[in-house]
Design an enzyme around this catalytic site. Sequence first.
Site, short mmCIF file in Angstrom:
data_model
loop_
_atom_site.label_atom_id
_atom_site.label_comp_id
_atom_site.label_asym_id
_atom_site.label_seq_id
_atom_site.Cartn_x
_atom_site.Cartn_y
_atom_site.Cartn_z
N GLN A 99 0.70 -1.01 0.02
CA GLN A 99 -0.22 0.00 -0.02
C GLN A 99 1.00 1.21 -0.02
OE1 GLN A 99 -3.44 -0.81 3.05
NE2 GLN A 99 -1.83 -2.21 3.60
N HIS A 117 -1.62 1.30 -4.15
CA HIS A 117 -1.79 2.97 -4.26
C HIS A 117 -0.88 3.76 -4.93
CE1 HIS A 117 -3.60 2.19 0.14
NE2 HIS A 117 -4.42 1.60 -0.96
N CYS A 125 -1.61 13.42 -15.45
CA CYS A 125 -2.51 14.48 -15.66
C CYS A 125 -3.64 14.25 -14.87
CB CYS A 125 -2.62 14.82 -16.87
SG CYS A 125 -4.10 16.49 -17.03
N CYS A 128 -6.52 14.37 -18.14
CA CYS A 128 -6.35 13.51 -19.50
C CYS A 128 -5.62 12.07 -19.31
CB CYS A 128 -5.66 14.22 -20.62
SG CYS A 128 -4.05 14.28 -20.42
N GLY A 185 3.02 -4.58 9.07
CA GLY A 185 3.07 -3.10 9.12
C GLY A 185 1.88 -2.36 8.46
#
Length: 243
Positions: A99, A117, A125, A128, A185
């Site tokens: 993550q 993630h 962008c 787009c 963790g």
Amino acid sequence: MFSEKFLKRLIKTNGVTVLTGAGISAESGVPTFRGKDGLWKNRDVMQMATQQTLKSDPELFWEFYNWRRELLKTVKPNLGHYALVDLEKQFYDFNLITQNVDNLHFIAGNTKVLELHGNISKTICNECGHEAEENEDVSGAVPVCSQCGGVMRPGVVLFGESLPQKALSDAQEAAATCEVFFSIGTSAVVEPAASLPYIAKGNGAYLIEINTERTPLSEHADEVIIGKAGETLPYLIMALDRY
Ligand code: APR
């Protein structure tokens, strides 16, 4: 520290899947998201990492992310990351799901990492989806897309956004098919990553958690190791070497 039962099972295993969270990078000096680290300039970091802040105050949003990027340039993998490189070498079917957006698993030497993630070193962008080339200048207070003029954002999943579909489905498959699943963790509360250990356990995997404190997952784990990842994981590698 690790039970004999677990070590014997692990040594005979082909399929190992590991899920990591901010805790594995804590010993490298990367702040976690919750608890005392969860503030930046007295603001909740979870509030900063949102589309709402990007749209309402892009300067503040980028000040936060530029601060995080600068901080991450100074950190290095720790013994916990390196132990996972050793584990990857020892198991035929090894999957590492993270993550974290800090790139430290790749820097340590893991070759295959499912980044649920995203990765903070990328810039894309917000309009787009164009990803900035490495030589593209994105150093402005609010970087702008060279293709459409839209506001850029780091290549991370913001709170409230959906995860990259391919990484998520690969992670779900790695959880469903492994024999041993490590949750390391992570506070184990942010979906959909929080479901991965349950998918593994539901499919018969041995579930082991490594964390400095108990989490909502702890009562469902087959084994809970309370300790720092950077200390317990090297110990695991040494224990495996003895078999
Ligand atoms: N070793 C092992 N565990 C540790 C260590 C350490 N040295 N230091 C802290 N921890 C544990 C904490 O006890 C906590 O349970 O790591 C966990 C970190 O939890 P979070 O900060 O909630 O991070 P994480 O679980 O990765 O959060 C998931 O949510 O905040 C969002 O997008 C963000 O990727 C993040 C996601």
